[in-house]
Design a protein around this motif. Structure first.
Motif, PDB file in Angstrom:
ATOM      1  N   ALA A   1       0.840  -1.194   0.000  1.00  0.00           N
ATOM      2  CA  ALA A   1       0.000   0.000   0.000  1.00  0.00           C
ATOM      3  C   ALA A   1       0.879   1.250   0.000  1.00  0.00           C
ATOM      4  O   ALA A   1       2.084   1.184   0.268  1.00  0.00           O
ATOM      5  N   THR A   2       0.247   2.383  -0.280  1.00  0.00           N
ATOM      6  CA  THR A   2       1.005   3.651  -0.372  1.00  0.00           C
ATOM      7  C   THR A   2       0.309   4.756   0.418  1.00  0.00           C
ATOM      8  O   THR A   2       0.265   5.908  -0.015  1.00  0.00           O
ATOM      9  N   ILE A   3      -0.223   4.422   1.582  1.00  0.00           N
ATOM     10  CA  ILE A   3      -1.020   5.415   2.313  1.00  0.00           C
ATOM     11  C   ILE A   3      -0.173   6.555   2.872  1.00  0.00           C
ATOM     12  O   ILE A   3      -0.672   7.666   3.045  1.00  0.00           O
ATOM     13  N   ILE A   4       1.102   6.312   3.142  1.00  0.00           N
ATOM     14  CA  ILE A   4       1.936   7.403   3.672  1.00  0.00           C
ATOM     15  C   ILE A   4       2.165   8.468   2.604  1.00  0.00           C
ATOM     16  O   ILE A   4       2.195   9.666   2.911  1.00  0.00           O
ATOM     17  N   ASP A   5       2.312   8.049   1.360  1.00  0.00           N
ATOM     18  CA  ASP A   5       2.400   9.033   0.264  1.00  0.00           C
ATOM     19  C   ASP A   5       1.175   9.932   0.283  1.00  0.00           C
ATOM     20  O   ASP A   5       1.276  11.154   0.108  1.00  0.00           O
ATOM     21  N   GLY A   6       0.012   9.323   0.482  1.00  0.00           N
ATOM     22  CA  GLY A   6      -1.224  10.104   0.497  1.00  0.00           C
ATOM     23  C   GLY A   6      -1.320  11.007   1.707  1.00  0.00           C
ATOM     24  O   GLY A   6      -1.806  12.135   1.610  1.00  0.00           O
ATOM     25  N   ASN A   7      -0.838  10.531   2.841  1.00  0.00           N
ATOM     26  CA  ASN A   7      -0.951  11.313   4.082  1.00  0.00           C
ATOM     27  C   ASN A   7       0.125  12.393   4.209  1.00  0.00           C
ATOM     28  O   ASN A   7      -0.140  13.502   4.678  1.00  0.00           O
ATOM     29  N   MET A   8       1.355  12.049   3.820  1.00  0.00           N
ATOM     30  CA  MET A   8       2.485  12.937   4.037  1.00  0.00           C
ATOM     31  C   MET A   8       2.953  13.636   2.763  1.00  0.00           C
ATOM     32  O   MET A   8       3.740  14.582   2.818  1.00  0.00           O
TER      33      MET A   8
ATOM     34  N   GLY B   1       7.639   8.071  -2.059  1.00  0.00           N
ATOM     35  CA  GLY B   1       8.524   7.039  -1.545  1.00  0.00           C
ATOM     36  C   GLY B   1       7.854   5.696  -1.340  1.00  0.00           C
ATOM     37  O   GLY B   1       8.465   4.654  -1.577  1.00  0.00           O
ATOM     38  N   SER B   2       6.598   5.701  -0.889  1.00  0.00           N
ATOM     39  CA  SER B   2       5.885   4.438  -0.696  1.00  0.00           C
ATOM     40  C   SER B   2       5.738   3.705  -2.024  1.00  0.00           C
ATOM     41  O   SER B   2       6.008   2.501  -2.120  1.00  0.00           O
ATOM     42  N   ARG B   3       5.319   4.448  -3.029  1.00  0.00           N
ATOM     43  CA  ARG B   3       5.120   3.825  -4.337  1.00  0.00           C
ATOM     44  C   ARG B   3       6.435   3.385  -4.960  1.00  0.00           C
ATOM     45  O   ARG B   3       6.551   2.277  -5.496  1.00  0.00           O
ATOM     46  N   ASN B   4       7.445   4.236  -4.894  1.00  0.00           N
ATOM     47  CA  ASN B   4       8.728   3.894  -5.512  1.00  0.00           C
ATOM     48  C   ASN B   4       9.375   2.688  -4.841  1.00  0.00           C
ATOM     49  O   ASN B   4       9.949   1.826  -5.508  1.00  0.00           O
ATOM     50  N   ALA B   5       9.292   2.637  -3.504  1.00  0.00           N
ATOM     51  CA  ALA B   5       9.861   1.500  -2.787  1.00  0.00           C
ATOM     52  C   ALA B   5       9.095   0.222  -3.105  1.00  0.00           C
ATOM     53  O   ALA B   5       9.694  -0.850  -3.263  1.00  0.00           O
TER      54      ALA B   5
ATOM     55  N   ALA C   1      12.804   9.847   1.434  1.00  0.00           N
ATOM     56  CA  ALA C   1      14.068   9.405   0.838  1.00  0.00           C
ATOM     57  C   ALA C   1      13.874   8.301  -0.188  1.00  0.00           C
ATOM     58  O   ALA C   1      14.636   8.201  -1.159  1.00  0.00           O
ATOM     59  N   PHE C   2      12.853   7.454   0.003  1.00  0.00           N
ATOM     60  CA  PHE C   2      12.631   6.350  -0.931  1.00  0.00           C
ATOM     61  C   PHE C   2      12.087   6.818  -2.277  1.00  0.00           C
ATOM     62  O   PHE C   2      11.930   6.007  -3.193  1.00  0.00           O
ATOM     63  N   SER C   3      11.799   8.102  -2.414  1.00  0.00           N
ATOM     64  CA  SER C   3      11.379   8.620  -3.725  1.00  0.00           C
ATOM     65  C   SER C   3      12.564   8.706  -4.683  1.00  0.00           C
ATOM     66  O   SER C   3      12.383   8.861  -5.894  1.00  0.00           O
ATOM     67  N   ASP C   4      13.775   8.611  -4.147  1.00  0.00           N
ATOM     68  CA  ASP C   4      15.003   8.717  -4.938  1.00  0.00           C
ATOM     69  C   ASP C   4      15.400   7.332  -5.455  1.00  0.00           C
ATOM     70  O   ASP C   4      15.761   6.446  -4.675  1.00  0.00           O
ATOM     71  N   ASP C   5      15.317   7.137  -6.767  1.00  0.00           N
ATOM     72  CA  ASP C   5      15.684   5.849  -7.364  1.00  0.00           C
ATOM     73  C   ASP C   5      17.109   5.447  -7.000  1.00  0.00           C
ATOM     74  O   ASP C   5      17.390   4.266  -6.779  1.00  0.00           O
ATOM     75  N   ALA C   6      18.000   6.427  -6.949  1.00  0.00           N
ATOM     76  CA  ALA C   6      19.401   6.135  -6.642  1.00  0.00           C
ATOM     77  C   ALA C   6      19.525   5.514  -5.252  1.00  0.00           C
ATOM     78  O   ALA C   6      20.358   4.620  -5.033  1.00  0.00           O
TER      79      ALA C   6
ATOM     80  N   GLU D   1      14.074   2.494 -12.376  1.00  0.00           N
ATOM     81  CA  GLU D   1      14.080   3.822 -13.002  1.00  0.00           C
ATOM     82  C   GLU D   1      12.885   4.029 -13.934  1.00  0.00           C
ATOM     83  O   GLU D   1      12.386   5.151 -14.064  1.00  0.00           O
ATOM     84  N   ASP D   2      12.412   2.961 -14.572  1.00  0.00           N
ATOM     85  CA  ASP D   2      11.262   3.068 -15.474  1.00  0.00           C
ATOM     86  C   ASP D   2       9.927   2.994 -14.734  1.00  0.00           C
ATOM     87  O   ASP D   2       8.878   3.238 -15.328  1.00  0.00           O
ATOM     88  N   GLY D   3       9.969   2.647 -13.448  1.00  0.00           N
ATOM     89  CA  GLY D   3       8.702   2.487 -12.712  1.00  0.00           C
ATOM     90  C   GLY D   3       7.839   1.399 -13.319  1.00  0.00           C
ATOM     91  O   GLY D   3       6.617   1.553 -13.438  1.00  0.00           O
ATOM     92  N   THR D   4       8.466   0.286 -13.680  1.00  0.00           N
ATOM     93  CA  THR D   4       7.775  -0.780 -14.417  1.00  0.00           C
ATOM     94  C   THR D   4       6.496  -1.239 -13.728  1.00  0.00           C
ATOM     95  O   THR D   4       5.483  -1.498 -14.377  1.00  0.00           O
ATOM     96  N   HIS D   5       6.523  -1.323 -12.399  1.00  0.00           N
ATOM     97  CA  HIS D   5       5.371  -1.855 -11.666  1.00  0.00           C
ATOM     98  C   HIS D   5       4.564  -0.779 -10.947  1.00  0.00           C
ATOM     99  O   HIS D   5       3.751  -1.107 -10.059  1.00  0.00           O
ATOM    100  N   ASP D   6       4.753   0.480 -11.314  1.00  0.00           N
ATOM    101  CA  ASP D   6       4.003   1.560 -10.652  1.00  0.00           C
ATOM    102  C   ASP D   6       2.493   1.354 -10.772  1.00  0.00           C
ATOM    103  O   ASP D   6       1.745   1.563  -9.805  1.00  0.00           O
TER     104      ASP D   6
END
Length: 257
Positions: free
Chosen positions: A130-137, A141-145, A176-181, A203-208
């Motif tokens: 899930a990516t609820i922290i992205d929505g709240n904060m 990073g939730s989605r990218n991780a 911090a997890f929003s950074d692909d590097a 880097e391509d966000g294949t599974h976003d």
């Protein structure tokens, strides 16, 4: 004919010639304006069509692109990442967000027990992201991780990378997890993961799109937060008496039949 009359006629002809030239020039300008307006109109129409087509494409795929499930994902709409043997008699469903501090706490408390039970073939875990922290904060990073974890699943390295992400979880307010590097750097802690295929997938966000679909399923499930942990369909995270030892006891009793 007198000289004055001849001069008068020449002057009239000259004035007529000048007027005709003026008319010709005016006609050329008029035609040029018409042609220019037509060109502008065509270009404007083309631009509008281009914008509509582009927006149509975005609507078709969504902002995250197509839904590409990671290798081995199963369950309804292939939204679960399985760990453990299919023959296990108990199933633990874990809804998690890699930015969620409570999820990290659950992982650190129960991880060794979960690994022991899955290795013994007594427990099968279905991880749902899930990516609820992205929505709240705010942030991604939730989605990218989650996408990176799905990329690790493609290479058979989900469990160790999953654990590395929680061991290196930033503060909840730090995206911090929003950074692909950063995600690729952490992959270096897992043997055989930091490969060109993994880096491209991150880097391509294949599974976003798949991650977004999983988060939608979390919302539709009526769950109140992460982690949500279900043992054979029963929410055990809400059980205040639950401990790793109690979880182990329940799973082993089920295994014995």
């Amino acid at each position: 004919m007198s000289e004055n009359n001849r001069d008068g006629k020449r002057t009239a002809r000259e004035r007529l010639a000048v007027e005709r030239e003026k008319q010709k020039a005016a006609e050329k300008r008029r035609r040029a304006l018409i042609v220019g307006a037509a060109v502008v109109g065509v270009l404007g129409l083309a631009a509008v069509i281009g914008v509509v087509a582009a927006n149509a494409g975005k609507d078709d795929q969504g902002s995250a692109g197509p839904v590409v499930a990671p290798s081995g994902a199963n369950g309804e709409e292939n939204l679960a990442i399985p760990v453990g043997k299919d023959t296990a008699k108990s199933t633990l469903t874990v809804w998690e967000d890699f930015r969620c501090p409570a999820c990290q706490s659950f992982e650190k408390t129960y991880r060794s027990t979960i690994h022991e039970l899955t290795d013994a073939g007594q427990l099968r875990v279905e991880y749902r992201l899930a990516t609820i922290i992205d929505g709240n904060m705010g942030g991604s990073g939730s989605r990218n991780a989650a996408n990176a974890a799905a990329c690790a699943q493609d290479l058979g390295r989900f469990t160790p990378y999953h654990d590395v992400l929680y061991d290196n979880q930033p503060p909840e307010t730090d995206d911090a997890f929003s950074d692909d590097a950063k995600l690729i750097e952490l992959a270096g802690k897992v043997d055989g993961l930091n490969t060109p295929a993994f880096r491209t997938c991150v880097e391509d966000g294949t599974h976003d799109g798949w991650v977004d679909k999983s988060n939608e399923a979390f919302g539709k499930g009526g769950f109140t937060g992460t982690p949500t942990v279900l043992l054979n369909g029963k929410n055990i995270f809400q059980d205040q008496t639950m401990t790793p030892d109690k979880l182990k006891q329940q799973v082993q009793e089920t295994a014995r039949g």
